[in-house]
Design an enzyme around this catalytic site. Structure first.
Site, PDB file in Angstrom:
ATOM      1  N   GLU A 119     -26.790 113.363   9.410  1.00 57.24           N
ATOM      2  CA  GLU A 119     -27.985 112.616   9.770  1.00 57.24           C
ATOM      3  C   GLU A 119     -29.198 113.559   9.707  1.00 57.24           C
ATOM      4  O   GLU A 119     -29.096 114.676  10.202  1.00 57.24           O
ATOM      5  CB  GLU A 119     -27.878 112.046  11.193  1.00 57.24           C
ATOM      6  CG  GLU A 119     -29.010 111.078  11.487  1.00 57.24           C
ATOM      7  CD  GLU A 119     -28.937 110.461  12.893  1.00 57.24           C
ATOM      8  OE1 GLU A 119     -28.008 110.770  13.649  1.00 57.24           O
ATOM      9  OE2 GLU A 119     -29.835 109.669  13.200  1.00 57.24           O
ATOM     10  N   GLY A 259     -28.986 118.900  19.589  1.00 53.56           N
ATOM     11  CA  GLY A 259     -28.054 118.903  20.713  1.00 53.56           C
ATOM     12  C   GLY A 259     -26.635 118.558  20.306  1.00 53.56           C
ATOM     13  O   GLY A 259     -25.687 119.270  20.633  1.00 53.56           O
ATOM     14  N   ALA A 260     -26.483 117.451  19.590  1.00 54.12           N
ATOM     15  CA  ALA A 260     -25.150 116.994  19.218  1.00 54.12           C
ATOM     16  C   ALA A 260     -25.286 115.865  18.215  1.00 54.12           C
ATOM     17  O   ALA A 260     -26.398 115.400  17.949  1.00 54.12           O
ATOM     18  CB  ALA A 260     -24.400 116.495  20.451  1.00 54.12           C
ATOM     19  N   GLU A 262     -23.350 112.124  16.771  1.00 52.19           N
ATOM     20  CA  GLU A 262     -22.405 111.064  17.140  1.00 52.19           C
ATOM     21  C   GLU A 262     -21.467 110.608  16.033  1.00 52.19           C
ATOM     22  O   GLU A 262     -21.009 109.456  16.056  1.00 52.19           O
ATOM     23  CB  GLU A 262     -23.219 109.856  17.625  1.00 52.19           C
ATOM     24  CG  GLU A 262     -24.001 109.104  16.516  1.00 52.19           C
ATOM     25  CD  GLU A 262     -25.472 109.480  16.399  1.00 52.19           C
ATOM     26  OE1 GLU A 262     -25.826 110.609  16.790  1.00 52.19           O
ATOM     27  OE2 GLU A 262     -26.259 108.658  15.911  1.00 52.19           O
ATOM     28  N   ASN A 263     -21.130 111.451  15.055  1.00 46.45           N
ATOM     29  CA  ASN A 263     -20.244 111.032  13.964  1.00 46.45           C
ATOM     30  C   ASN A 263     -19.062 110.239  14.498  1.00 46.45           C
ATOM     31  O   ASN A 263     -18.458 110.593  15.500  1.00 46.45           O
ATOM     32  CB  ASN A 263     -19.705 112.259  13.230  1.00 46.45           C
ATOM     33  CG  ASN A 263     -20.775 113.299  12.987  1.00 46.45           C
ATOM     34  OD1 ASN A 263     -21.733 113.035  12.293  1.00 46.45           O
ATOM     35  ND2 ASN A 263     -20.624 114.454  13.625  1.00 46.45           N
ATOM     36  N   HIS A 295     -24.531 110.423  25.965  1.00 47.76           N
ATOM     37  CA  HIS A 295     -25.391 109.913  24.894  1.00 47.76           C
ATOM     38  C   HIS A 295     -24.603 109.716  23.594  1.00 47.76           C
ATOM     39  O   HIS A 295     -24.640 108.629  22.996  1.00 47.76           O
ATOM     40  CB  HIS A 295     -26.553 110.885  24.681  1.00 47.76           C
ATOM     41  CG  HIS A 295     -27.518 110.462  23.618  1.00 47.76           C
ATOM     42  ND1 HIS A 295     -28.688 109.807  23.890  1.00 47.76           N
ATOM     43  CD2 HIS A 295     -27.478 110.590  22.270  1.00 47.76           C
ATOM     44  CE1 HIS A 295     -29.329 109.547  22.762  1.00 47.76           C
ATOM     45  NE2 HIS A 295     -28.615 110.021  21.760  1.00 47.76           N
ATOM     46  N   GLU A 296     -23.894 110.739  23.169  1.00 42.40           N
ATOM     47  CA  GLU A 296     -23.165 110.625  21.885  1.00 42.40           C
ATOM     48  C   GLU A 296     -22.061 109.583  21.995  1.00 42.40           C
ATOM     49  O   GLU A 296     -21.816 108.824  21.056  1.00 42.40           O
ATOM     50  CB  GLU A 296     -22.598 111.977  21.451  1.00 42.40           C
ATOM     51  CG  GLU A 296     -23.610 113.125  21.371  1.00 42.40           C
ATOM     52  CD  GLU A 296     -24.890 112.809  20.626  1.00 42.40           C
ATOM     53  OE1 GLU A 296     -24.879 111.956  19.713  1.00 42.40           O
ATOM     54  OE2 GLU A 296     -25.942 113.392  20.977  1.00 42.40           O
ATOM     55  N   HIS A 299     -23.429 106.089  21.647  1.00 43.15           N
ATOM     56  CA  HIS A 299     -23.781 105.739  20.268  1.00 43.15           C
ATOM     57  C   HIS A 299     -22.648 104.982  19.560  1.00 43.15           C
ATOM     58  O   HIS A 299     -22.890 104.315  18.561  1.00 43.15           O
ATOM     59  CB  HIS A 299     -24.080 107.002  19.459  1.00 43.15           C
ATOM     60  CG  HIS A 299     -25.527 107.387  19.419  1.00 43.15           C
ATOM     61  ND1 HIS A 299     -26.538 106.485  19.202  1.00 43.15           N
ATOM     62  CD2 HIS A 299     -26.134 108.605  19.536  1.00 43.15           C
ATOM     63  CE1 HIS A 299     -27.710 107.131  19.186  1.00 43.15           C
ATOM     64  NE2 HIS A 299     -27.493 108.411  19.400  1.00 43.15           N
ATOM     65  N   GLU A 318     -31.741 105.112  18.899  1.00 49.33           N
ATOM     66  CA  GLU A 318     -32.040 106.253  19.775  1.00 49.33           C
ATOM     67  C   GLU A 318     -32.717 105.834  21.088  1.00 49.33           C
ATOM     68  O   GLU A 318     -32.338 106.314  22.155  1.00 49.33           O
ATOM     69  CB  GLU A 318     -32.874 107.300  19.033  1.00 49.33           C
ATOM     70  CG  GLU A 318     -32.126 107.971  17.863  1.00 49.33           C
ATOM     71  CD  GLU A 318     -30.799 108.611  18.249  1.00 49.33           C
ATOM     72  OE1 GLU A 318     -30.531 108.795  19.451  1.00 49.33           O
ATOM     73  OE2 GLU A 318     -30.003 108.927  17.325  1.00 49.33           O
TER      74      GLU A 318
HETATM   75  N1  B3K Z   1     -28.382 111.348  16.096  1.00 47.17           N
HETATM   76  C1  B3K Z   1     -28.420 112.761  16.322  1.00 47.17           C
HETATM   77  C2  B3K Z   1     -29.691 113.404  15.867  1.00 47.17           C
HETATM   78  C3  B3K Z   1     -29.760 113.696  14.426  1.00 47.17           C
HETATM   79  C4  B3K Z   1     -31.012 114.495  14.116  1.00 47.17           C
HETATM   80  C5  B3K Z   1     -31.173 114.745  12.681  1.00 47.17           C
HETATM   81  N2  B3K Z   1     -32.308 115.618  12.417  1.00 47.17           N
HETATM   82  C6  B3K Z   1     -28.178 113.106  17.744  1.00 47.17           C
HETATM   83  C7  B3K Z   1     -28.466 112.031  18.728  1.00 47.17           C
HETATM   84  O1  B3K Z   1     -29.572 111.550  18.879  1.00 47.17           O
HETATM   85  O2  B3K Z   1     -27.546 111.621  19.363  1.00 47.17           O
HETATM   86 ZN    ZN Z   2     -28.973 109.784  19.803  1.00 49.46          ZN
END
Ligand code: B3K
Ligand code: ZN
Length: 853
Positions: A119, A259-260, A262-263, A295-296, A299, A318
């Site tokens: 991402e 930070g992390a 969410e794959n 948070h992850e 998602h 987000e």
């Molecule tokens: N979705 C990712 C952030 C990706 C940032 C790319 N530059 C983490 C999050 O918001 O959970």
């Molecule tokens: Zn997020």
């Protein structure tokens, strides 16, 4: 860099081709890593005769359609193939060199492990693809690597096959049953310590939980696992949402841009948001881990099962997921303190974004580099917009909206409008006007006037709103603002508590049967992300600090009382008069120190007096030198007048081991650095006796803030103890970068040479230059321009190493509008230095260009 162009939301077109299935075969062979991507492509528009794929920094080896090599054009990050089938198989072979990839996007190495970050648009660094979130494919992934070096081979979904190969190699195959956009793809290969557990969902399915950490860190992975289980449980009980795969994996890596991530089924985390034990992590770190793990995880539904149609809709996932993680943290801990922290982010950072060159609505309309839009506006203001919906609909209406949203859109890529429509349809509340929060940027200013008619027993509130123009949007309209108020009686009891629907430019609200002139609490709990203007008297604020029903409102009143006092003294300095602090102000803070009925964490927040940067954000233009002096004077006065109370509180809490006690004790310690007590001894004692990082770091911070004699000795001791623990060294780096003394420039030069430092590691970079530029205001904004020059020197290096991190670090350099002309000039010279770079990245270009425009 003139070839950088913006993309516009209004130009969105649905895809002409889609990919329903992809087989990704990744053979991890160092600099010759080979990726074979075999996609089943479907043509959606029969008039389309050219398939255009995205790709970046790729070495293309071959392209085949239905097994036949085909002609193609490879130019400007696109691969164009002429094709006239409605359905076909596309095979693309690319060769990658992950170790050379310091951008940390796509496939790269972190401490000897392969990992990915896709991402927003990183998948195109792995293979040519339809790299857009509205193309959803089922992924089957085969990973092959050396078995001894990379015993764990991970990807999304469930493992379906594995085996040994010749030459010490092995392979694992993964299949993800849920179609997903490629930004949710992940692959990790490495050797780790593994913590395992399981979670039984409320429908009775067992989910295997795995946390992978660098060797030797197993004992630091417990809190992350516990947080994950709490998050899974909470999403079921509060939102009725259950996990959907048989396995959930988290891998912690030290080289990570944010930070992390969410794959699907395989979250990749920055070690900062996984590793913790009492000796190395502070209470704030523990809280951050719980929040980010949550948070992850959240998602999985808000982001993965239901994703974004295009990147302009980023706040769809987000904003909503930040709201969900904030609610999770509030349900797990102190709701008031969580709310206070969220408010600080909006007021100190998001409002600043609104007044700078990067202003944008929570749903941006034009973007050059998508990574530049993972902002406090999209995330945190986005969460405030969701929170306002929650306020307007109530928990029940909101949850009904969520159920309808999931029912309608599960498995699809949708828009912010789809979300609002679900909320509207489920609740019956008209959100037509509310939708403007998505398209309008900027911070509304709400002016409040009130009056009381004793004869009629009538209280009247008059609200006016207007939103100043922003860099990219001149004309603003009235917004739907849920405006929460409380009326308090003179004896402190609550007369009325209500949320007003404020929808006009100017609106009057009349309250009858109010027996006495009330004192009003305005915008309780920050019920909307607006700036409030109201003429509070000292008595009024003192009353709110004591009696407001909302703890957040009490804190807010204390911030106002302190800030007001500082600004009055800034005016005194300008008029060359002596500074003063009204005794009622001191007494109000003393009362908080003495209170026995207040939560310790809340008291700690109130006694953490507003920072210089928080104060800067309250005004349109600032004399930084006068502000620094006035703030210093007010802090020193409160601390000195309350020295006995502070010391007593500090001593009383010294032995207590709760989060609240530590927080309060340490905020007292910081204030005591302003007093005549023997702070040097106190700080050294605390440092030596501490059995946890919260207390040792707080001692160091006090030494740093107070420039105490013991400072250097403590720093040296800390380094000796923690030199091999990178996350702790980050704290040591950050402390020194925040030292308010000209020596900080030499210190930073030395830190750059430290064996624990590397420009390639974003955590290290953030801890030094990020802390300096964002938290050491006095040195960063030196009138001689040295601070601006230092940041720019770093940005020039980072521009090549990691453009995404460079573009994050530049923020304080482009938000210069409040400062005096000579500072602005010095900043522009540095921005021009960047603009003149022959190889300026797209990420930095977008920001520098807008700042200089
Ligand atoms: N979705 C990712 C952030 C990706 C940032 C790319 N530059 C983490 C999050 O918001 O959970
Ligand atoms: Zn997020």
């Amino acid at each position: 860099m003139s070839q950088v162009t913006a993309k516009f939301l209004k130009d969105y077109q649905s895809p002409k081709f889609t990919i329903e299935n992809i087989n990704l075969d990744v053979n991890l062979l160092g600099a010759q890593t080979r990726v074979v991507a075999t996609s089943q492509v479907q043509r959606l528009d029969s008039a389309a005769k050219v398939l255009v794929l995205d790709g970046e920094s790729l070495q293309l080896s071959s392209v085949k359609i239905n097994g036949q090599a085909v002609e193609y054009i490879e130019a400007d990050g696109k691969l164009s193939i002429t094709v006239d089938f409605d359905q076909f198989e596309l095979e693309i072979v690319t060769i990658l060199d992950p170790a050379a990839n310091t951008s940390l996007e796509g496939l790269y190495m972190s401490d000897g492990a392969y990992c990915t970050q896709c991402e927003a648009e990183g998948f195109r660094r792995i293979t040519y693809y339809l790299d857009r979130p509205d193309v959803l494919a089922k992924f089957t992934v085969r990973i092959e690597a050396d078995k001894a070096q990379f015993p764990y081979l991970l990807s999304n979904g469930n493992p379906i096959d594995a085996g040994e190969l010749d030459g010490g190699r092995h392979f694992v195959c993964w299949q993800d049953p849920f179609p997903k956009p490629c930004y949710l793809f992940a692959l990790v290969a490495g050797d780790f310590d593994l913590l395992e557990d399981k979670f039984t969902t409320r429908s009775g399915r067992d989910v295997k939980l795995q946390v992978f950490v660098d060797k030797g860190n197993l004992s630091k992975s417990q809190h992350a696992m516990a947080s994950l289980k709490k998050a899974m449980e909470w999403d079921e009980s509060r939102f009725g949402l259950e996990y959907d795969l048989d396995i959930y994996m988290i891998v912690a890596v030290d080289f990570f841009n944010m930070g992390a991530m969410e794959n699907k089924g395989l979250n990749v985390f920055n070690t900062k948001y996984v590793l913790a034990d009492k000796a190395t992590a502070t209470d704030v770190d523990y809280h951050g881990i719980e929040a980010v793990i949550g948070h992850e995880y959240f998602h999985n539904w808000t982001g993965n099962r239901i994703t974004c149609r295009d990147w302009f809709q980023l706040s769809l996932k987000e904003g909503l997921t930040v709201f969900r993680d904030q609610e999770f943290s509030s349900d797990m801990g102190s709701r008031a303190v969580n709310r206070i922290n969220a408010i600080k982010v909006i007021k100190n950072q998001q409002f600043a974004e609104d007044t700078g060159p990067m202003a944008h609505p929570i749903r941006p309309e034009s973007v050059m580099e998508m990574n530049n839009f993972y902002t406090v506006t999209v995330y945190n203001k986005g969460a405030e917009v969701i929170r306002m919906l929650h306020t307007l609909l109530g928990e029940e209406g909101f949850q009904a909206g969520m159920r309808l949203y999931v029912e309608r859109h599960d498995g699809h890529a949708v828009t912010c409008d789809d979300f609002v429509a679900a909320m509207e349809d489920a609740s019956g509340v008209d959100l037509a006007l509310f939708r403007r929060w998505y398209s309008q940027s900027g911070t509304p200013i709400v002016n409040v006037m009130d009056s009381y008619d004793a004869n009629k027993k009538r209280y009247t509130l008059t609200l006016k709103q207007h939103t100043p123009a922003t860099a990219e949007q001149a004309v603003k309209q009235a917004l739907h603002i849920p405006f929460s108020i409380e009326l308090l009686a003179a004896d402190g009891h609550s007369l009325l508590n209500k949320v007003l629907d404020f929808v006009e430019n100017e609106q009057e609200f009349v309250f009858d049967n109010i027996d006495q002139k009330p004192l009003v609490s305005l915008l309780q709990d920050f019920s909307a992300p607006v700036k409030l203007v109201y003429n509070f008297s000292i008595e009024h604020l003192v009353h709110l600090m004591q009696f407001a029903t909302s703890e957040v409102a009490r804190w807010e009143a204390s911030v106002n009382l302190f800030s007001q006092t500082v600004w009055q003294n800034v005016a005194k300095l300008a008029a060359e008069q002596a500074m003063v602090v009204d005794p009622r102000v001191v007494d109000a803070f003393r009362a908080v120190m003495l209170a026995t009925d207040l939560d310790a964490e809340l008291v700690a927040e109130i006694l953490t007096l507003p920072s210089l940067s928080a104060l800067v954000e309250q005004v349109d233009s600032v004399d930084l030198d006068a502000l620094t002096a006035a703030r210093r004077y007010v802090v020193d006065t409160i601390a000195n007048e309350c020295e006995d109370e502070l010391l007593a509180k500090y001593r009383q809490l010294a032995q207590e081991q709760t989060i609240g006690a530590r927080a309060l004790k340490n905020s007292c310690l910081i204030l005591l650095t302003s007093t005549a007590v023997d702070i040097d001894t106190l700080v050294q004692q605390q440092y030596q006796q501490a059995d946890n990082m919260t207390d040792s770091l707080a001692a160091l911070q006090a030494a740093n803030v107070g420039a105490l004699a013991c400072r250097q000795a403590l720093l040296t001791d800390f380094e000796a103890q923690w030199k091999d623990t990178p996350l702790v060294m980050d704290k040591w780096f950050a402390l020194q970068a925040c030292f308010n003394n000209e020596q900080v420039f030499d210190a930073i030069e030395n830190l750059k040479q430290h064996s624990a430092f590397s420009f390639e590691n974003p955590n290290r970079v953030r801890s030094i230059i990020g802390s300096f530029a964002m938290a050491n205001l006095a040195q960063f904004h030196r009138v001689d321009g040295r601070g601006y020059q230092l940041l720019t020197d770093w940005l020039i290096v980072l521009n090549k190493v990691n453009p995404q991190v460079a573009a994050r670090m530049i923020t304080p350099l482009i938000q210069f509008g409040k400062f005096d002309q000579s500072r602005q000039q010095l900043i522009k010279v540095q921005l021009q230095r960047l603009m003149d770079l022959p190889d300026l990245s797209k990420d930095l270009y977008e920001k520098v260009f807008k700042a200089l425009a």
